[in-house]
Design a protein around this motif. Structure first.
Motif, PDB file in Angstrom:
ATOM      1  N   ARG A  27      -2.057   1.039  -4.174  1.00 37.85           N
ATOM      2  CA  ARG A  27      -0.890   1.713  -4.736  1.00 37.85           C
ATOM      3  C   ARG A  27       0.077   0.700  -5.338  1.00 37.85           C
ATOM      4  O   ARG A  27       0.097  -0.471  -4.974  1.00 37.85           O
ATOM      5  CB  ARG A  27      -0.182   2.537  -3.659  1.00 37.85           C
ATOM      6  N   TYR A  28       0.902   1.205  -6.244  1.00 37.18           N
ATOM      7  CA  TYR A  28       1.943   0.366  -6.817  1.00 37.18           C
ATOM      8  C   TYR A  28       3.070   0.157  -5.814  1.00 37.18           C
ATOM      9  O   TYR A  28       3.299   0.994  -4.940  1.00 37.18           O
ATOM     10  CB  TYR A  28       2.505   1.014  -8.087  1.00 37.18           C
ATOM     11  N   SER A  29       3.786  -0.922  -5.962  1.00 40.48           N
ATOM     12  CA  SER A  29       4.915  -1.227  -5.089  1.00 40.48           C
ATOM     13  C   SER A  29       6.221  -0.784  -5.739  1.00 40.48           C
ATOM     14  O   SER A  29       6.284  -0.519  -6.944  1.00 40.48           O
ATOM     15  CB  SER A  29       4.969  -2.732  -4.818  1.00 40.48           C
ATOM     16  N   ASP A  30       7.263  -0.744  -4.924  1.00 40.85           N
ATOM     17  CA  ASP A  30       8.629  -0.481  -5.382  1.00 40.85           C
ATOM     18  C   ASP A  30       9.460  -1.703  -4.990  1.00 40.85           C
ATOM     19  O   ASP A  30      10.198  -1.687  -4.001  1.00 40.85           O
ATOM     20  CB  ASP A  30       9.182   0.787  -4.717  1.00 40.85           C
ATOM     21  N   GLU A  51      18.062  -4.676  -8.189  1.00 42.83           N
ATOM     22  CA  GLU A  51      17.760  -3.258  -8.058  1.00 42.83           C
ATOM     23  C   GLU A  51      16.294  -3.095  -7.642  1.00 42.83           C
ATOM     24  O   GLU A  51      15.518  -4.058  -7.687  1.00 42.83           O
ATOM     25  CB  GLU A  51      18.028  -2.524  -9.379  1.00 42.83           C
ATOM     26  N   VAL A  52      15.928  -1.889  -7.259  1.00 44.39           N
ATOM     27  CA  VAL A  52      14.535  -1.579  -6.927  1.00 44.39           C
ATOM     28  C   VAL A  52      13.837  -1.077  -8.192  1.00 44.39           C
ATOM     29  O   VAL A  52      14.348  -0.199  -8.887  1.00 44.39           O
ATOM     30  CB  VAL A  52      14.458  -0.494  -5.829  1.00 44.39           C
ATOM     31  N   VAL A  53      12.682  -1.657  -8.500  1.00 43.37           N
ATOM     32  CA  VAL A  53      11.875  -1.201  -9.643  1.00 43.37           C
ATOM     33  C   VAL A  53      10.745  -0.341  -9.090  1.00 43.37           C
ATOM     34  O   VAL A  53       9.946  -0.800  -8.269  1.00 43.37           O
ATOM     35  CB  VAL A  53      11.317  -2.391 -10.449  1.00 43.37           C
ATOM     36  N   LEU A  54      10.683   0.902  -9.519  1.00 41.38           N
ATOM     37  CA  LEU A  54       9.716   1.850  -8.964  1.00 41.38           C
ATOM     38  C   LEU A  54       8.333   1.693  -9.590  1.00 41.38           C
ATOM     39  O   LEU A  54       8.196   1.453 -10.785  1.00 41.38           O
ATOM     40  CB  LEU A  54      10.214   3.288  -9.161  1.00 41.38           C
ATOM     41  N   PHE A  79      13.889 -16.906  -2.496  1.00 35.46           N
ATOM     42  CA  PHE A  79      13.683 -15.575  -3.074  1.00 35.46           C
ATOM     43  C   PHE A  79      12.684 -14.817  -2.192  1.00 35.46           C
ATOM     44  O   PHE A  79      11.556 -15.263  -2.003  1.00 35.46           O
ATOM     45  CB  PHE A  79      13.130 -15.682  -4.500  1.00 35.46           C
ATOM     46  N   ARG A  80      13.095 -13.664  -1.679  1.00 34.55           N
ATOM     47  CA  ARG A  80      12.217 -12.829  -0.866  1.00 34.55           C
ATOM     48  C   ARG A  80      12.020 -11.487  -1.571  1.00 34.55           C
ATOM     49  O   ARG A  80      12.989 -10.862  -1.984  1.00 34.55           O
ATOM     50  CB  ARG A  80      12.800 -12.625   0.530  1.00 34.55           C
ATOM     51  N   VAL A  81      10.766 -11.085  -1.700  1.00 31.39           N
ATOM     52  CA  VAL A  81      10.429  -9.840  -2.392  1.00 31.39           C
ATOM     53  C   VAL A  81      10.011  -8.806  -1.346  1.00 31.39           C
ATOM     54  O   VAL A  81       9.187  -9.094  -0.468  1.00 31.39           O
ATOM     55  CB  VAL A  81       9.295 -10.060  -3.409  1.00 31.39           C
ATOM     56  N   PHE A  82      10.590  -7.618  -1.459  1.00 32.98           N
ATOM     57  CA  PHE A  82      10.294  -6.539  -0.522  1.00 32.98           C
ATOM     58  C   PHE A  82       9.827  -5.296  -1.269  1.00 32.98           C
ATOM     59  O   PHE A  82      10.296  -5.005  -2.379  1.00 32.98           O
ATOM     60  CB  PHE A  82      11.543  -6.175   0.296  1.00 32.98           C
ATOM     61  N   ASP A  83       8.903  -4.557  -0.637  1.00 30.53           N
ATOM     62  CA  ASP A  83       8.487  -3.244  -1.130  1.00 30.53           C
ATOM     63  C   ASP A  83       9.343  -2.214  -0.394  1.00 30.53           C
ATOM     64  O   ASP A  83       9.266  -2.084   0.838  1.00 30.53           O
ATOM     65  CB  ASP A  83       6.999  -3.030  -0.820  1.00 30.53           C
ATOM     66  N   GLN A 101      11.551  -2.824   5.687  1.00 31.69           N
ATOM     67  CA  GLN A 101      10.788  -2.864   4.433  1.00 31.69           C
ATOM     68  C   GLN A 101       9.608  -3.822   4.570  1.00 31.69           C
ATOM     69  O   GLN A 101       9.624  -4.743   5.390  1.00 31.69           O
ATOM     70  CB  GLN A 101      11.691  -3.301   3.273  1.00 31.69           C
ATOM     71  N   GLN A 102       8.598  -3.614   3.730  1.00 33.14           N
ATOM     72  CA  GLN A 102       7.430  -4.497   3.765  1.00 33.14           C
ATOM     73  C   GLN A 102       7.675  -5.735   2.923  1.00 33.14           C
ATOM     74  O   GLN A 102       8.080  -5.650   1.765  1.00 33.14           O
ATOM     75  CB  GLN A 102       6.192  -3.779   3.236  1.00 33.14           C
TER      76      GLN A 102
END
Length: 541
Positions: A27-30, A51-54, A79-83, A101-102
């Protein structure tokens, strides 16, 4: 941008883009990015969230963050990236609990790594911290592209020479002492002073020295400016002689048309005519615009700072095998003053040197089976002087302590001339390089005039010299070499240095805090710019 002798600070906005690949889930991430900055104690503090990119594995974020770039320190960013889970999509990003969050991975870098790239973009590999990686999850988390752009909208500076004619006298027994205050008008209607002229004594037809206005500083060439003429009073209650309101574009037209603008005095509220026109006029004798390139413009154009180091091996440092020696290598790993200076200065400068190969020399010692040398290769080679990275300098320094005999006297001229020769060769090859020589010493130099001669000659080259004094010696002569503390250096032939290229710091004064490097490196960007501007070298050339 204005540069000062004490620091270089420039605002940068971040544009973030991440491409995630190799994820197990189909699946795609957000995704959302959280950015942290490392504090002096090593802890990371969150500074902003995107912001969150859907529904995207290749998102581009719009949110920008303004951070102050400081040349003289290493600013580590994380930099930390979360889904972001679907159930939280309606929650404001600043209210999201990250532990719910993941994690999609993280990356870190120094801000100087970004701004020193020609396109001001840096691609980082996203990795997972081991404790958060499920056994079925790939270690490859994708890539994060971080881009920085300078906030200043214009580097153009307007230079103007202003004069007035037929000013009214505000003093009973003498003429007025006029000066001008130039203010910008902000959206609220308030006037904020941005510059003023000197006071012209006893003069009703004054011409003031040129004033300089950065166009970004005032908004734009079309933004209104209020130019007020005051009569100076020593009690601080200056009398308003008259004023005009014009933009920079209007003032340029006055100069082109050789016309004057009548000053006016505001009349009390309620009168039909709000402004009382005066016979006094303002003229623009000179108007010109120039582009003042910044230190960061040169970095973006591919210019580099090349680090070099020279270490004092004279006998006054003490026997390296004894704990009271300045050269003592502590088995516990505690760094001596020489090691601290190498590491802390090199840690900052290494990011501005593409190949990270640094010339390193020693002076004032007797290599094995040889005479005293005042410039020998720290790596022991007779053919080349470069070492790999800051770690290479540290290893070569430690090795040299066991392969040379400390001697003397303390001479700087040889290593300065060696560094100058490298800078001269680079200049002849039109390389986009500027050299920084760090000299670490414990003693009083015995070739003061020869050192002055070498520095005066080197002042014409793309070279700056940082001197760190370690130990308890009297460093008054070092203060002489640093033109901040006195007159500009003069050679034995009477030639004066074309610019200041020396910065000296006694290590004992500042070794208890992080300010040693900040103080030592404070003038380096302005010395770099002074050289580039003196030679009319532009970033694009």
């Amino acid at each position: 941008m204005a540069y000062t002798a004490s620091s270089l600070r420039s605002s940068y906005r971040f544009l973030l883009r991440v491409c995630e690949t190799g994820m197990c889930s189909p699946r795609y991430s957000d995704p959302m990015v959280v950015v942290y900055i490392q504090e002096r104690d090593g802890a990371f503090t969150e500074v902003f969230r995107t912001e969150v990119v859907l529904n995207s594995l290749n998102p581009t974020w719009i949110t920008k963050y303004t951070i102050t770039y400081q040349f003289e320190i290493v600013q580590i960013l994380l930099f930390r990236v979360f889904d972001i889970d679907t159930q939280f999509h309606n929650v404001e990003v600043k209210m999201l609990k990250l532990e719910e969050q993941q994690s999609l991975g993280e990356a870190s870098c120094a801000l100087s790594e970004i701004v020193s790239k020609p396109n001001r973009s840096l691609i980082l590999d996203l990795v997972q911290r081991e404790e958060s990686v499920p056994s079925t999850h790939s270690q490859h988390q994708g890539k994060l592209t971080v881009h920085a752009e300078e906030c200043f909208s214009s580097k153009t500076t307007a230079e103007m020479t202003l004069k007035c004619l037929n000013l009214e006298s505000k003093d009973l027994f003498s003429k007025s002492d006029p000066f001008l205050v130039i203010s910008k008008v902000v959206e609220s209607g308030m006037s904020i002073p941005v510059c003023k002229t000197e006071v012209s004594k006893n003069d009703l037809n004054p011409t003031w020295k040129p004033v300089f206005l950065n166009i970004q500083q005032v908004g734009s060439k079309d933004c209104p400016l209020v130019i007020e003429c005051f009569n100076f009073n020593s009690n601080g209650k200056h009398d308003l002689i008259g004023k005009v309101q014009k933009s920079l574009a209007d003032l340029e037209k006055l100069h082109t048309g050789r016309e004057g603008e009548n000053l006016f005095l505001p009349t009390p509220v309620g009168h039909d005519n709000q402004n009382k026109a005066l016979k006094s006029k303002l003229f623009v004798e000179k108007y010109s615009e120039t582009v003042q390139y910044t230190f960061l413009d040169y970095l973006a154009a591919g210019f580099e700072l090349n680090f070099m180091v020279a270490i004092d091996f004279t006998a006054s440092n003490g026997n390296p095998r004894l704990p009271d020696s300045l050269h003592y290598i502590d088995p516990s790993g505690r760094l001596n003053a020489y090691q601290k200076a190498i590491y802390e200065v090199g840690e900052v400068l290494q990011f501005y040197d593409a190949d990270k190969r640094f010339p390193a020399w020693g002076f004032g010692a007797r290599p094995i089976d040889g005479p005293v040398s005042h410039c020998f290769n720290l790596n022991g080679s007779s053919n080349y002087c470069e070492v790999e990275g800051i770690g290479g300098i540290m290893m070569a320094y430690t090795s040299a302590l066991f392969n040379v005999s400390l001697a003397g006297p303390t001479l700087f001229g040889h290593v300065i001339n060696r560094a100058a020769m490298i800078a001269s060769q680079s200049l002849a090859n039109d390389a986009k390089k500027y050299f920084v020589l760090l000299i670490i010493t414990d003693g009083v130099i015995t070739d003061l005039q020869e050192t002055k001669d070498a520095l005066v000659k080197a002042s014409d080259l793309p070279l700056s010299i940082l001197i760190v004094g370690v130990g308890g010696a009297d460093f008054k002569e070092m203060e002489i070499l640093d033109a901040d503390k006195g007159e500009r250096l003069e050679s034995s032939t009477g030639r004066v240095a074309s610019r200041d290229i020396v910065q000296f710091v006694p290590f004992r004064d500042v070794q208890n805090g992080p300010s040693v490097v900040q103080e030592l490196l404070a003038e380096l960007p302005s010395q770099f710019l002074a050289y580039m501007r003196s030679r009319e070298i532009k970033p694009c050339s």
